[in-house]
Write an enzyme that holds these catalytic residues in place. Structure first.
Site, PDB file in Angstrom:
ATOM      1  N   ASP A  10       0.735  -1.311  -0.019  1.00  0.00           N
ATOM      2  CA  ASP A  10      -0.022   0.237  -0.036  1.00  0.00           C
ATOM      3  C   ASP A  10       0.952   1.236   0.156  1.00  0.00           C
ATOM      4  O   ASP A  10       0.633   2.125  -0.819  1.00  0.00           O
ATOM      5  CB  ASP A  10      -0.911   0.001   1.258  1.00  0.00           C
ATOM      6  CG  ASP A  10      -2.373  -0.865   1.162  1.00  0.00           C
ATOM      7  OD1 ASP A  10      -2.379  -1.369   0.112  1.00  0.00           O
ATOM      8  OD2 ASP A  10      -2.680  -1.066   2.159  1.00  0.00           O
ATOM      9  N   ARG A  23      -0.121   4.441  17.037  1.00  0.00           N
ATOM     10  CA  ARG A  23      -0.654   5.476  16.038  1.00  0.00           C
ATOM     11  C   ARG A  23      -0.353   6.881  16.341  1.00  0.00           C
ATOM     12  O   ARG A  23      -0.089   7.606  15.807  1.00  0.00           O
ATOM     13  CB  ARG A  23      -2.162   5.182  15.477  1.00  0.00           C
ATOM     14  CG  ARG A  23      -2.256   3.781  14.733  1.00  0.00           C
ATOM     15  CD  ARG A  23      -1.320   3.808  13.378  1.00  0.00           C
ATOM     16  NE  ARG A  23      -1.651   2.673  12.683  1.00  0.00           N
ATOM     17  CZ  ARG A  23      -0.998   1.695  12.508  1.00  0.00           C
ATOM     18  NH1 ARG A  23       0.099   1.514  13.497  1.00  0.00           N
ATOM     19  NH2 ARG A  23      -1.324   0.733  11.721  1.00  0.00           N
ATOM     20  N   ASP A  82      -7.360   3.177  12.738  1.00  0.00           N
ATOM     21  CA  ASP A  82      -6.063   3.913  12.672  1.00  0.00           C
ATOM     22  C   ASP A  82      -6.220   5.226  11.662  1.00  0.00           C
ATOM     23  O   ASP A  82      -5.637   5.990  12.452  1.00  0.00           O
ATOM     24  CB  ASP A  82      -5.147   2.978  11.852  1.00  0.00           C
ATOM     25  CG  ASP A  82      -4.618   1.907  12.683  1.00  0.00           C
ATOM     26  OD1 ASP A  82      -4.769   1.856  13.784  1.00  0.00           O
ATOM     27  OD2 ASP A  82      -4.400   0.703  11.933  1.00  0.00           O
ATOM     28  N   SER A 131      -4.094  -9.050   7.006  1.00  0.00           N
ATOM     29  CA  SER A 131      -3.601  -7.858   7.232  1.00  0.00           C
ATOM     30  C   SER A 131      -2.995  -7.835   8.539  1.00  0.00           C
ATOM     31  O   SER A 131      -3.541  -7.972   9.699  1.00  0.00           O
ATOM     32  CB  SER A 131      -4.965  -6.781   7.127  1.00  0.00           C
ATOM     33  OG  SER A 131      -4.527  -5.688   7.884  1.00  0.00           O
TER      34      SER A 131
HETATM   35  N1  ARG Z   1      -8.202  -3.837  15.900  1.00  0.00           N
HETATM   36  C1  ARG Z   1      -6.919  -3.294  16.040  1.00  0.00           C
HETATM   37  C2  ARG Z   1      -6.934  -1.866  16.592  1.00  0.00           C
HETATM   38  O1  ARG Z   1      -7.869  -1.257  16.023  1.00  0.00           O
HETATM   39  C3  ARG Z   1      -5.880  -3.601  15.178  1.00  0.00           C
HETATM   40  C4  ARG Z   1      -5.628  -2.849  14.228  1.00  0.00           C
HETATM   41  C5  ARG Z   1      -4.569  -3.351  13.206  1.00  0.00           C
HETATM   42  N2  ARG Z   1      -4.276  -2.120  12.219  1.00  0.00           N
HETATM   43  C6  ARG Z   1      -4.144  -2.599  10.927  1.00  0.00           C
HETATM   44  N3  ARG Z   1      -3.825  -1.479  10.089  1.00  0.00           N
HETATM   45  N4  ARG Z   1      -3.909  -3.957  10.523  1.00  0.00           N
HETATM   46  O2  ARG Z   1      -6.201  -1.250  17.030  1.00  0.00           O
END
Ligand code: ARG
Length: 420
Positions: A32, A113, A142, A193
């Site tokens: 990406d 993040r 995110d 992912s």
């Molecule tokens: N569900 C978790 C969260 O919201 C993990 C997210 C993982 N992010 C990703 N871009 N794969 O913090």
């Protein structure tokens, strides 16, 4: 500009193409953000400063990532080691708050993040950039965390999130990559992912989305499945000061190193697998498979120690505030004053959270076996079943009479109504 046309353009922080001259791209080296690196140069006619941040993600080859960005045309490519800052300012307060979102997810991505976004704003200043670019989709948490942080810390900077905008699916991205000479690692075909850092690893998507099926075995890249863990348990002792882990088996360690070592032992013993249904900020319900070996052990030990050094009232109240803490962080509200208020509370409680907790790790479970603390609100001579304890048992009946007064009266009243 009229309010209608402003609304038509969307939030003020989103960049219009002509506004982007140089952007800082939060770059992971994956498909990406690699496609994005080219796409921004082409579509926006803008320069890209690539920024990769080390939060302790175990497998990344940061030098290779740095070079890849340059080869794709970045005007600068930076790798920032933020592991210590991450541990000290993000993971540590989450330990004090026993943070687990919806009871299961120790928020490692959610902690990472806001730090990525903060560093991106700093790099944008150093490099005279006008925009931050990130690879979040429009469906996840995110984007909330990064956009909210950037808009808080640097309201003059713009944001672009190409994945939210372009209509490319995965196959189109791979085709775009082929067309533009972007090397696509075989990992592009990865079925899930993934996101990871020092505090945990998450897998989403693919067959994980089938809620009726158990987690696919190939998800687990850190933690040994419990059925294949050793037949002998591993016993460890974690020492805490001011609500934070400071030693492992008597050896004082910096937090990053301590987390690493605990994770290693927990992984070997099958500890830290969480199969979690969770509610995202944007309303979706999703399933995540987490591997959180260190968090599972450290949070278990920390909670246990708190129970010993806090009063019963504190032990009843704090989980409510812990829950709130995890929710605010999950929702990306890192700069919400309520979070700072809660942190002040956590710090006050943590002054007393000192001692050692023994944990037995065995085929997927982490069980507290011992606890010692100079701050324990525990007196064996009071608690004991042996005779001649100093607790005044004669006082108990009078206490019970008053303690149960209202409940007894209410019972009598309702019985009376039923009878009459
Ligand atoms: N569900 C978790 C969260 O919201 C993990 C997210 C993982 N992010 C990703 N871009 N794969 O913090």
């Amino acid at each position: 500009m009229s309010s209608e046309s402003a609304a038509a353009l969307g939030p003020s922080y989103l960049a219009q193409p002509h506004e982007v001259h140089r952007c800082v791209l939060l770059y992971s080296g994956g498909l990406d953000t690699s496609v994005m690196l080219k796409w921004i140069q082409d579509e926006y006619d803008a320069e890209v400063v690539a920024l990769c941040i080390d939060l302790g993600q175990p497998e990344d080859d940061f030098e290779a990532i740095r070079e890849k960005a340059i080869s794709l045309g970045a005007v600068a490519s930076l790798v920032v080691d933020a592991k210590d800052e991450f541990a000290r300012d993000y993971v540590a307060p989450s330990i004090r708050a026993n943070a687990k979102y919806q009871g299961g997810y120790p928020p490692f991505t959610a902690l990472g993040r806001p730090l990525l976004a903060k560093i991106a704003t700093e790099v944008a200043r150093e490099h005279d950039a006008d925009t931050i670019a990130h690879g979040c989709t429009g469906k996840g948490n995110d984007q909330v965390r990064i956009d909210a942080t950037v808009a808080t810390l640097a309201p003059d900077l713009k944001i672009i999130a190409p994945v939210r905008e372009w209509q490319m699916g995965r196959d189109e991205e791979i085709a775009y990559a082929a067309e533009h000479g972007i090397p696509v690692a075989s990992t592009a075909a990865k079925p899930y992912s993934i996101d990871d850092n020092l505090w945990g690893r998450s897998s989403e998507g693919g067959t994980i989305e089938d809620l009726a099926a158990p987690p696919p075995e190939d998800v687990f890249q850190l933690v040994t499945p419990p059925t294949r863990a050793p037949d002998e348990p591993a016993d460890i002792t974690i020492g805490f000061r001011e609500g934070l882990p400071v030693s492992l088996d008597g050896e004082e360690l910096p937090l990053v190193e301590l987390i690493r070592r605990v994770a290693e032992i927990a992984c070997r013993n099958g500890v830290g697998i969480v199969d979690h249904i969770e509610d995202r900020v944007v309303g979706l319900k999703v399933r995540d498979i987490y591997e959180v070996p260190a968090a599972e052990v450290i949070l278990t030990a920390h909670r246990e120690l708190e129970k010993l050094v806090c009063t019963g009232r504190e032990n009843h109240a704090k989980p409510e505030l812990d829950r709130l803490w995890a929710q605010l962080v999950y929702e990306g509200l890192w700069y919400e004053p309520l979070l700072a208020d809660l942190n002040a509370f956590m710090a006050a409680v943590s002054e007393r959270v000192e001692g050692e907790v023994g944990v037995r790790l065995y085929k997927g479970s982490a069980t507290v076996t011992t606890r010692t603390s100079p701050r324990a609100i525990y007196d064996r001579s009071l608690a004991t079943f042996d005779a001649d304890a100093s607790f005044s048992q004669n006082s108990s009946p009078g206490f019970i009479e008053l303690f149960s007064l209202q409940s007894r009266m209410a019972y009598r009243v309702s019985e009376g109504r039923r009878g009459g």
